[in-house]
Design an enzyme around this catalytic site. Structure first.
Site, PDB file in Angstrom:
ATOM      1  N   SER A  56      -9.012  -3.880 -22.532  1.00 32.14           N
ATOM      2  CA  SER A  56      -8.806  -2.834 -23.511  1.00 32.14           C
ATOM      3  C   SER A  56      -8.732  -3.061 -25.043  1.00 32.14           C
ATOM      4  O   SER A  56      -9.428  -2.375 -25.795  1.00 32.14           O
ATOM      5  CB  SER A  56      -7.348  -2.104 -23.241  1.00 32.14           C
ATOM      6  N   LYS A  70       3.201   2.435 -15.457  1.00 34.51           N
ATOM      7  CA  LYS A  70       2.775   3.840 -15.534  1.00 34.51           C
ATOM      8  C   LYS A  70       3.822   4.899 -15.337  1.00 34.51           C
ATOM      9  O   LYS A  70       3.852   5.928 -15.883  1.00 34.51           O
ATOM     10  CB  LYS A  70       1.342   4.360 -14.803  1.00 34.51           C
ATOM     11  N   GLY A  76      -0.042   4.518  -7.156  1.00 36.14           N
ATOM     12  CA  GLY A  76       0.006   4.968  -8.452  1.00 36.14           C
ATOM     13  C   GLY A  76      -1.360   5.427  -8.906  1.00 36.14           C
ATOM     14  O   GLY A  76      -1.245   6.446  -9.474  1.00 36.14           O
ATOM     15  N   GLY A 112     -15.202   0.018 -10.983  1.00 39.64           N
ATOM     16  CA  GLY A 112     -14.473   0.831 -11.787  1.00 39.64           C
ATOM     17  C   GLY A 112     -14.630   0.567 -13.292  1.00 39.64           C
ATOM     18  O   GLY A 112     -13.581   1.140 -14.171  1.00 39.64           O
TER      19      GLY A 112
HETATM   20  P1  ATR Z   1      -1.763   1.116  -7.816  1.00 34.13           P
HETATM   21  O1  ATR Z   1      -0.523   1.673  -8.723  1.00 34.13           O
HETATM   22  O2  ATR Z   1      -3.005   0.137  -8.372  1.00 34.13           O
HETATM   23  O3  ATR Z   1      -2.343   2.110  -6.853  1.00 34.13           O
HETATM   24  P2  ATR Z   1       0.098   0.564  -5.624  1.00 34.13           P
HETATM   25  O4  ATR Z   1       0.842   1.554  -5.957  1.00 34.13           O
HETATM   26  O5  ATR Z   1       0.610  -1.077  -5.416  1.00 34.13           O
HETATM   27  O6  ATR Z   1      -1.095  -0.064  -6.845  1.00 34.13           O
HETATM   28  O7  ATR Z   1      -0.748   0.905  -4.399  1.00 34.13           O
HETATM   29  C1  ATR Z   1      -1.692  -0.125  -3.988  1.00 34.13           C
HETATM   30  C2  ATR Z   1      -2.398   0.462  -2.753  1.00 34.13           C
HETATM   31  O8  ATR Z   1      -3.270  -0.420  -1.935  1.00 34.13           O
HETATM   32  C3  ATR Z   1      -1.522   1.036  -1.326  1.00 34.13           C
HETATM   33  O9  ATR Z   1      -2.130   2.273  -1.279  1.00 34.13           O
HETATM   34  C4  ATR Z   1      -1.433   0.213  -0.579  1.00 34.13           C
HETATM   35  O10 ATR Z   1      -1.219   0.658   0.687  1.00 34.13           O
HETATM   36  P3  ATR Z   1       0.405   0.830   0.904  1.00 34.13           P
HETATM   37  O11 ATR Z   1       0.917   1.936   0.398  1.00 34.13           O
HETATM   38  O12 ATR Z   1       0.312   0.671   2.714  1.00 34.13           O
HETATM   39  O13 ATR Z   1       1.067  -0.515   0.573  1.00 34.13           O
HETATM   40  C5  ATR Z   1      -2.773  -0.339  -0.446  1.00 34.13           C
HETATM   41  N1  ATR Z   1      -3.132  -1.885  -0.272  1.00 34.13           N
HETATM   42  C6  ATR Z   1      -2.658  -2.807  -0.574  1.00 34.13           C
HETATM   43  N2  ATR Z   1      -2.949  -4.121   0.194  1.00 34.13           N
HETATM   44  C7  ATR Z   1      -3.970  -3.627   1.298  1.00 34.13           C
HETATM   45  C8  ATR Z   1      -4.838  -3.874   2.294  1.00 34.13           C
HETATM   46  N3  ATR Z   1      -4.960  -5.282   2.348  1.00 34.13           N
HETATM   47  N4  ATR Z   1      -5.356  -3.106   3.155  1.00 34.13           N
HETATM   48  C9  ATR Z   1      -5.084  -1.949   2.786  1.00 34.13           C
HETATM   49  N5  ATR Z   1      -4.434  -1.155   1.888  1.00 34.13           N
HETATM   50  C10 ATR Z   1      -3.862  -2.114   0.990  1.00 34.13           C
END
Ligand code: ATR
Length: 278
Positions: free
Chosen positions: A22, A71, A136, A245
Site C-alpha cells: 500500500s 477490518k 471477512g 488479486g
Molecule cells: P479473511 O478475512 O482474509 O477472509 P478469514 O476470516 O480468516 O480471512 O477467512 C479465511 C477463509 O479461508 C475461511 O473461509 C476459511 O474456512 P473456515 O471458515 O472453514 O475456517 C478458509 N480456509 C482457510 N484455510 C483453508 C483450507 N486449507 N482449505 C479450505 N478453506 C480454508
C-alpha cells in the site's frame, strides 16, 4: 521528501504488515497529482488497534487503511459509517474528518468489481458466480457482486455455517446458495473467486472439478510473485482467464485515494510497476 506542515499523513495498519504494498501504491498515486503525502506501515499488536488509531489521528494524520485482522475493529470504532461499510460490517478505509470524527468506508468490493468488469472486461450480469471461503473478505465483496445482478451466487466454505451466515445477511439482494463444498453442484461457473486462506498454506480448497470451463474467470484474492495453488489448479482444468488479486489491491487503493483526496488515479501503470516487486 521531507515532511512539512502541508504533508498529509496516512498509514496502513495490520498485523503482520511489513510486506504491504500500500505505501508504494499510494505514493505512486500521489505523484500522479504532485501531492505531498507521507504513507507508512503500522504493525498493530493484538489488543491495541483502537488506541493506535486514536493516537495516529491525534498526531494530525488524515486517515488510514486497515487490513487483516482489524477490518471489523475498524468498523466498530468509527463514529460515522458509509453504507458500503455497514453492509459489509467491516472497513478497510478510515477518514479522520475536520470534526475529529473517525469515518469508516469499505472499498474492497468496488476494487474487485472494477478489476473484474473494467480491467479484465468480464461482465457479471446474469452470470453464475462461485465464491470459495466465507471469511471477512467475502462480506466485503458479496454486496458489490450482487449489485451486478448475477443469475446465481454460490458461497462454499469448509465451515458451512459461516457461508450460510453471509448468505442470510444478503438474501434480500439476490439469489444466493450457501453451505459446505457439497453445495457446488452442476458444471460451468462463469466466475470462481478463491477467498480462502488455503493458498497461504500451499493448498487449494476441495473444489469439484466440473465447476470450471475453459471460459471461466478464475480469480484468487491472494497475490504473490508466482501463481497461487488455486491459479495452477484452474489452469490445469483448462481455464483461460486466471488471475491473482493484485488488480483488486490496486483498485481498492485507488478508491481509498479518491475518498481522501477527491481525485481518481490511473491504475494500470501502477500494476505494471508493482508486479516485479512482489
Ligand atoms: P479473511 O478475512 O482474509 O477472509 P478469514 O476470516 O480468516 O480471512 O477467512 C479465511 C477463509 O479461508 C475461511 O473461509 C476459511 O474456512 P473456515 O471458515 O472453514 O475456517 C478458509 N480456509 C482457510 N484455510 C483453508 C483450507 N486449507 N482449505 C479450505 N478453506 C480454508
Amino acid at each position: 521528501m521531507v515532511a512539512d506542515s502541508k504533508t498529509k499523513k496516512f498509514a496502513v495498519m495490520g498485523h503482520p504488515i511489513r510486506h504491504s504494498k500500500s505505501p508504494m501504491i499510494h505514493r505512486d498515486f500521489a505523484d500522479q497529482f504532485g501531492l505531498d503525502i507521507n504513507y507508512e506501515t503500522i504493525d498493530v499488536e493484538p489488543g491495541t488497534f483502537a488506541q493506535t488509531v486514536r493516537d495516529f489521528q491525534a498526531s494530525g494524520a488524515s486517515g488510514c487503511n486497515v487490513t487483516v485482522p482489524y477490518k471489523i475493529d475498524a468498523f466498530e470504532i468509527a463514529d460515522v459509517r458509509s453504507e458500503r461499510a455497514q453492509r459489509a460490517g467491516a472497513a478497510n478505509t478510515l477518514i479522520f474528518d475536520d470534526q475529529d470524527r473517525i469515518c469508516a468506508d469499505n472499498t474492497d468490493g468496488v476494487g474487485l468489481l472494477r478489476d473484474i468488469t473494467h480491467n479484465l472486461q468480464v461482465p457479471l450480469e446474469n452470470k453464475r458466480i462461485l465464491i470459495l471461503g466465507a471469511g471477512g473478505a467475502v462480506r466485503g465483496i458479496v454486496p458489490s457482486l450482487l449489485s451486478k445482478q448475477p443469475m446465481l451466487l454460490v458461497i462454499a466454505n469448509r465451515t458451512a455455517a459461516r457461508a450460510r451466515e453471509i448468505a442470510a445477511r444478503f438474501e434480500d439482494e439476490g439469489t444466493i446458495l450457501a453451505g459446505g463444498y457439497e453445495v457446488v453442484s452442476g458444471a460451468g461457473f462463469d466466475v470462481i473467486i478463491n477467498a480462502t486462506a488455503a493458498s497461504m498454506e500451499g493448498e487449494i480448497p476441495p473444489i469439484p472439478e466440473r465447476c470450471l470451463t475453459s471460459k471461466t474467470l478464475a480469480y484468487d484474492l491472494m497475490y504473490s510473485d508466482k501463481p497461487t495453488p488455486f491459479m495452477l489448479w484452474a489452469r490445469m482444468q483448462g481455464a483461460s482467464k486466471v488471475t491473482d488479486g493484485l488488480g483488486m489491491l490496486v483498485e481498492q487503493a485507488a478508491e481509498s485515494f479518491y475518498l481522501w483526496h477527491g481525485r481518481r488515479p490511473e491504475t494500470l501503470s501502477v500494476m505494471t510497476t508493482l508486479r516485479p516487486s512482489l
